[in-house]
Enzyme design. Structure first.
Site, mmCIF file in Angstrom:
data_model
loop_
_atom_site.group_PDB
_atom_site.id
_atom_site.type_symbol
_atom_site.label_atom_id
_atom_site.label_comp_id
_atom_site.label_asym_id
_atom_site.label_seq_id
_atom_site.Cartn_x
_atom_site.Cartn_y
_atom_site.Cartn_z
ATOM 1 N N SER A 266 4.962 9.660 -41.265
ATOM 2 C CA SER A 266 4.676 9.271 -42.641
ATOM 3 C C SER A 266 3.298 9.786 -43.044
ATOM 4 O O SER A 266 2.513 10.237 -42.204
ATOM 5 C CB SER A 266 4.700 7.757 -42.771
ATOM 6 O OG SER A 266 3.527 7.230 -42.180
ATOM 7 N N LYS A 267 3.037 9.676 -44.336
ATOM 8 C CA LYS A 267 1.749 10.088 -44.878
ATOM 9 C C LYS A 267 0.615 9.345 -44.155
ATOM 10 O O LYS A 267 -0.426 9.907 -43.844
ATOM 11 C CB LYS A 267 1.765 9.743 -46.373
ATOM 12 C CG LYS A 267 0.539 10.124 -47.111
ATOM 13 C CD LYS A 267 0.703 9.775 -48.575
ATOM 14 C CE LYS A 267 -0.664 9.627 -49.194
ATOM 15 N NZ LYS A 267 -0.719 8.738 -50.321
ATOM 16 N N ARG A 268 0.869 8.070 -43.883
ATOM 17 C CA ARG A 268 -0.172 7.258 -43.226
ATOM 18 C C ARG A 268 -0.514 7.758 -41.824
ATOM 19 O O ARG A 268 -1.656 7.687 -41.404
ATOM 20 C CB ARG A 268 0.244 5.788 -43.190
ATOM 21 C CG ARG A 268 -0.585 4.971 -44.159
ATOM 22 C CD ARG A 268 -0.087 3.587 -44.343
ATOM 23 N NE ARG A 268 1.236 3.592 -44.965
ATOM 24 C CZ ARG A 268 2.278 2.944 -44.475
ATOM 25 N NH1 ARG A 268 2.178 2.260 -43.362
ATOM 26 N NH2 ARG A 268 3.437 2.971 -45.106
ATOM 27 N N GLY A 270 -0.560 10.831 -40.895
ATOM 28 C CA GLY A 270 -1.457 11.974 -41.109
ATOM 29 C C GLY A 270 -2.873 11.496 -41.363
ATOM 30 O O GLY A 270 -3.829 12.009 -40.781
#
Ligand code: GLU
Length: 509
Positions: A266-268, A270
């Protein structure tokens, strides 16, 4: 049977930036199309107005172009099955939903969200099974199946909001084959009567997706595993329409997992682990928040594509470095695995390093020249090329080259104290004073002459090679690091070398 022409599509919804998983889906579609001399369609699935994000479509275009993933049909460019933006195809879906209603495979439902929630709560609290709108619960709800036709007509005419749902048959086996997962079977009683047309008159993903795949003569649907649960409904829709013979083959690609622990990348992840999850930098139009991109982080598009290609596909050999053309040649859906692929940011860096090594020093110098000019230095192209050949193996990214080469542009004004303590010996100044004369006499001032002269000096004066060389290096670089010393000296030139040694002798101690 005549073989179908390969036609695949990448069908993103413009709901935000394209995640690397989306780019991988586009890539596999592109590779498959190119391999089979087929067509690759870009279709924008923008029927969910509530999730539409400004700028997302152009972000998708730019990302694919940066990766070298080119489509043959799509918005702007057009093609035989235009338009390719679903928001421009409403009249088409209107026609096909009428077909389903007429055939009795869809029905109107007038329930309010509160009524649906109440139904779900009741089923949950009484433990009656799956809290969904299905063959059992539809009988208790307000729809054209429970109302008389006059009542239904009245409601429709009065302008009462409604949706149109798929009438999923009870207890039927739905069979289909997935190229990645093999034969699959689902009992229709586990499915719900999905909404096909929303209250705003626009189709949901399911209806628009199936109608368009059919009309656009898509032969293979290659998409992420998150769509696998929708596939049985799609198979049923093909049956409802009587399009079984034209049904595409399915290939659901494995998930991309986070580098550590369980779950989808997920973006988190990253943000937490410091790597981009988007191909290009993205600025949220609402919050202004930016997320990093592979392009802006210094990745070569070829390296990024290679990294993604290996996330789920296995060439069946030890080979890891593939150009786009090699990927097109080697790629096959049969070699895509079922198991999720774990994303490894270090591996992505490794790929970039390999591509950097593959590039010739001249090309790297051209890229790096931009950084040099930004820092307001000037240097001849051929000199920079030579510097690049000395240091490129030490970095993963072009921007990291500055740390390796800054001393070529700016003389050291201070010297690493730890290094001085350990490596600047009592005899160092005396040896360096002496070597200054030798350096003044070398003509021409090049690698082989410097090498010869220093070796003679070491022999004649019986000095330690280590003390001399490290001393020189500290003077020129400011630390005991850097590429070959004779190369550094040649590139800096005699005058600069002498100046730096003199400055160091005055400054150190
Ligand atoms: N619009 C869907 C998405 O955003 C497409 C899924 C599919 O390829 O069927 O991914």
């Amino acid at each position: 049977m005549q073989k179908r022409k390969v036609r695949v599509r990448f069908a993103p919804s413009p709901t935000g930036p394209l995640h690397i998983g989306g780019v991988r889906t586009a890539l596999y579609n592109y590779l498959f199309a190119r391999k089979h001399n087929g067509d690759f369609v870009l279709r924008i699935e923008d029927t969910d107005l509530t999730r539409y994000v400004q700028g997302a479509e152009s972000y998708i275009n730019d990302s694919l172009k940066w990766c070298g993933i080119m489509w043959n049909e799509g918005p702007f460019m057009g093609g035989p099955y235009a338009p390719y933006r679903q928001s421009e195809r409403k009249y088409i879906y209107d026609k096909y939903i009428s077909v389903l209603l007429e055939k009795g495979h869809a029905y109107y439902a007038f329930d309010t969200p509160e009524e649906i929630n109440a139904m779900r709560d009741k089923i949950e609290s009484e433990n009656l099974g799956n809290p969904q709108y299905d063959a059992v619960t539809r009988k208790l709800m307000c729809n054209s199946l429970t109302l008389s036709s006059t009542e239904t007509k009245k409601k429709l005419e009065s302008g009462q909001p409604y949706v149109i749902r798929a009438l999923i048959p009870e207890n039927k086996e739905v069979h289909f084959t997935d190229i990645v997962r093999g034969k699959l079977k689902v009992n229709s009683s586990t499915l719900d009567d999905k909404v096909l047309m929303k209250a705003d008159g626009l189709p949901t993903y399911h209806l628009a997706n199936v109608v368009d795949d059919y009309l656009m003569k898509i032969s293979h649907v290659i998409r992420g595993e998150e769509w696998l649960p929708s596939a049985p409904l799609h198979v049923l829709l093909y049956k409802f329409f009587g399009w079984e013979k034209q049904m595409p083959e399915f290939a659901h690609l494995p998930l991309i997992f986070k580098p550590d622990g369980k779950g989808k990348l997920s973006k988190r992840d990253g943000e937490r682990l410091g790597f981009p999850v988007y191909p290009l930098m993205w600025k949220d139009p609402e919050t202004g928040e930016t997320s990093s991109g592979y392009r802006e982080s210094g990745y070569f598009p070829e390296a990024f594509v290679n990294t993604l290609a290996m996330l789920g596909w296995n060439p069946g050999t030890e080979q890891e470095i593939f150009s786009m053309n090699e990927l097109i040649k080697e790629f096959s859906l049969e070699n895509v695995g079922k198991a999720g692929a774990r994303f490894n940011p270090d591996k992505a860096k490794w790929f970039n390093h390999q591509y950097l090594l593959e590039k010739n020093s001249e090309e790297i110098a051209k890229d790096f020249m931009i950084i040099v000019r930004d820092k307001k230095y000037s240097i001849k192209q051929d000199k920079l090329t030579r510097i690049m050949s000395l240091v490129k193996h030490r970095v993963n990214f072009v921007h990291e080259l500055w740390d390796q080469t800054s001393f070529f542009f700016e003389p050291p004004l201070s010297f690493n104290e730890k290094t001085i303590k350990k490596k600047w010996k009592d005899q160092t100044p005396e040896i360096l004073e002496k070597v200054l004369q030798v350096l003044s006499d070398i003509t021409p001032f090049n690698v082989s002459n410097i090498d010869k002269a220093l070796n003679e000096f070491i022999e004649q004066h019986n000095v330690s090679t280590g003390i001399l060389m490290t001393g020189l290096r500290i003077c020129l670089v400011g630390d005991a690091k850097g590429p070959d010393l004779k190369e550094i000296m040649t590139i800096l030139g005699r005058e600069e070398v002498i100046n730096r040694i003199e400055f160091a002798l005055k400054t150190i101690n």
